[in-house]
Design an enzyme around this catalytic site. Sequence first.
Site, PDB file in Angstrom:
ATOM      1  N   GLU A 164       9.420   3.069  -4.481  1.00  0.00           N
ATOM      2  CA  GLU A 164       9.912   2.676  -5.802  1.00  0.00           C
ATOM      3  C   GLU A 164      10.739   3.762  -6.498  1.00  0.00           C
ATOM      4  O   GLU A 164      10.388   4.242  -7.578  1.00  0.00           O
ATOM      5  CB  GLU A 164       8.739   2.270  -6.701  1.00  0.00           C
ATOM      6  CG  GLU A 164       7.926   1.117  -6.163  1.00  0.00           C
ATOM      7  CD  GLU A 164       6.844   0.637  -7.115  1.00  0.00           C
ATOM      8  OE1 GLU A 164       6.312  -0.460  -6.895  1.00  0.00           O
ATOM      9  OE2 GLU A 164       6.527   1.357  -8.088  1.00  0.00           O
ATOM     10  N   GLU A 360       3.903  -4.211  -1.455  1.00  0.00           N
ATOM     11  CA  GLU A 360       2.850  -4.211  -2.479  1.00  0.00           C
ATOM     12  C   GLU A 360       2.884  -5.533  -3.222  1.00  0.00           C
ATOM     13  O   GLU A 360       3.951  -6.053  -3.533  1.00  0.00           O
ATOM     14  CB  GLU A 360       3.025  -3.086  -3.516  1.00  0.00           C
ATOM     15  CG  GLU A 360       2.698  -1.696  -3.046  1.00  0.00           C
ATOM     16  CD  GLU A 360       2.909  -0.655  -4.142  1.00  0.00           C
ATOM     17  OE1 GLU A 360       2.761  -0.992  -5.344  1.00  0.00           O
ATOM     18  OE2 GLU A 360       3.232   0.496  -3.793  1.00  0.00           O
TER      19      GLU A 360
END
Length: 457
Positions: A164, A360
């Site tokens: 991320e 995720e």
Amino acid sequence: MKTFPKNFLWGSATSAPQSEGHSLQNGKSETTWDYWFKTNPEKFHENQGPENTTNIYEMYKEDCKRMKEIGLNSFRTSISWARLLPDGRHVNQEAVAFYRDYFKHILEEGVQPIINLFHFDMPMWLMEKGGWETRESVDAFAFYAKTAFELFGDLIKNWTTFNEPIVHIECGYLNGAHYPAIHDFKKAIQVGYHTLMAHAYAVKAFREIMPNESIGIILNITPAYARSDQAADQSAKENADLLTMKSFLDPAVKGFIPDPLIQLIQAHDLTPETIGSDKEIIKENTVDFIGLNYYQPLRVQAPENPRFPAQDPEDLFAPYDWPEKRINPYRGWEIYPEAIYDVAMMMKNEYNNFPWYVSENGMGVAEEERFVNEEGMIQDDYRIDFMKEHLDYLYQGIQEGSNCFGYHTWTFIDCWSWLNGYRNRYGFYRLESDKDFTRSLKKSGLWYKEVAQNNGY
């Protein structure tokens, strides 16, 4: 029965700073989180800092058995840069011994490890020089990546560079949630650019050392949905997708920064400093797969009174409060599983059906002890429902041809979370206390085991 593709990855994810503990022990140097907690502990929920977390450093052998117990066939975690290279140059041999034994135990349980290099944990020695603001960070990260590949490449065949990257850019340089907690749009763009170049040079090192293995990057995907079909709202959606999604996805997969993004940042005097060879490095070092973290969509509308040049992303796209939204009240995030189908179709139609996986997906809930049954097990049916809803839409996307090869949840064992401490829990195992580190299985773990064993539900 919804059966997923053969060899589908059923797993979970965590990170070194959120799970290992021993934050300033065993040769590890200080990260930005250690420094921030030392200087501003009041910013952290209930003064819960990065020192202990889930204590996997001591408990990894038992935890690897727990992975097998709930049917995981894959698992992602990260290496701590500050643990492996405390000063950026010299290897901490105790860290090497720890990681090698940890990885061996994962493999011995029949679990495929995917190892990530950076999960928001900037070493403080580099931060003091400017962190991702400085070009030196690109070379420093490439050296770290090369070192990790050389030390662990005989064990680990699947790697990722960053988790991320948009988050450490936005949170550190726009919204104050990560150190250095400043607000400077131009610096944010420069930080993003250096992060992209660090990624590309890490891939270059990987190709030289491990040419027959696989490397990717983990991106958080918040698909933008416009308030309306009006041109201004659609322009806001395009700006949002360019900045928050395509800024890393396009270079990683296609090998170039999209022209509309270049034009957008030029128009607002946000162009970062570059080097002439950068474009070629990006072009030559694309990835083998993409991990996409999905939790929530991004609802946008045209800004009402935008500044020019833009001083903030909200001058380019403003948040829209969709009246039909469904919210997780603990995290404040919209629950919109339909978007995972849209992501699957995006990867198929816009990225030449590039291989990807859900790296995720999960639901954070506070005070889960409210849901303990007579046998002492947390009955987290809300988490099971959340996963099943998202898997339903993922399955639909796969049935329509999207090249998705896995689904990972956040997370395996309840973990420490940045400024939020242990407020919201995500794990299949409950961390009973950050003092004695007892683990207890939740109902969702039993459900996930059945799904993994059946390769579907």
